[in-house]
Design a protein around this motif. Structure first.
Motif, short mmCIF file in Angstrom:
data_model
loop_
_atom_site.label_atom_id
_atom_site.label_comp_id
_atom_site.label_asym_id
_atom_site.label_seq_id
_atom_site.Cartn_x
_atom_site.Cartn_y
_atom_site.Cartn_z
N GLU A 186 0.83 -1.20 0.00
CA GLU A 186 0.00 0.00 0.00
C GLU A 186 0.87 1.26 0.00
O GLU A 186 0.59 2.22 -0.70
CB GLU A 186 -0.92 0.01 1.21
N SER A 210 2.34 1.73 -3.44
CA SER A 210 1.27 2.14 -4.35
C SER A 210 0.96 3.63 -4.18
O SER A 210 0.82 4.36 -5.16
CB SER A 210 0.03 1.30 -4.10
N ARG A 211 0.84 4.09 -2.93
CA ARG A 211 0.57 5.51 -2.67
C ARG A 211 1.72 6.38 -3.16
O ARG A 211 1.52 7.45 -3.74
CB ARG A 211 0.33 5.76 -1.18
N ASP A 225 1.70 6.62 -6.91
CA ASP A 225 0.57 7.45 -7.32
C ASP A 225 0.90 8.93 -7.19
O ASP A 225 0.66 9.72 -8.10
CB ASP A 225 -0.66 7.09 -6.49
N ILE A 226 1.47 9.33 -6.07
CA ILE A 226 1.81 10.73 -5.84
C ILE A 226 2.88 11.20 -6.81
O ILE A 226 2.77 12.27 -7.42
CB ILE A 226 2.25 10.96 -4.39
N LEU A 261 6.33 10.16 2.79
CA LEU A 261 6.05 8.75 2.56
C LEU A 261 7.30 7.87 2.51
O LEU A 261 7.20 6.66 2.67
CB LEU A 261 5.27 8.56 1.27
#
Length: 89
Positions: A3, A6-7, A10-11, A50
């Motif tokens: 996860e 993936s985040r 995406d960002i 992140l």
């Protein structure tokens, strides 16, 4: 971990492939470039929040500083009285 990755992807992909400029052969206007620079700065800060790998942290810090300096430069040009509709590139 899936996860998180993936985040992160995406960002990063949104910041790299989102184009808010007007499509012309002359480049974006000063106003458009300033807005895009602010979006890039915010996106770089999100990426920094992140990451946890030391190499990625270094890259994120570099990206934050570069995007911050670009935004400040463009904002300074606007405050000096440059025409917001003038082309940047």
């Amino acid at each position: 971990m899936g996860e998180f990755l993936s985040r992160f992807v995406d960002i990063v992909s949104r910041s790299m492939f989102t184009d808010t400029t007007v499509k012309t052969s002359q480049g974006p206007t000063l106003a458009d470039a300033t807005v895009k620079a602010l979006e890039d700065w915010r996106s770089a800060e999100q990426c920094f929040n992140l990451v946890n790998d030391p190499d990625l942290v270094d890259h994120a810090i570099y990206t934050i500083e570069a995007s911050r300096k670009r935004y400040i430069y463009l904002l300074h040009r606007l405050r000096q009285g440059c025409d917001p509709s003038s082309r940047v590139y």
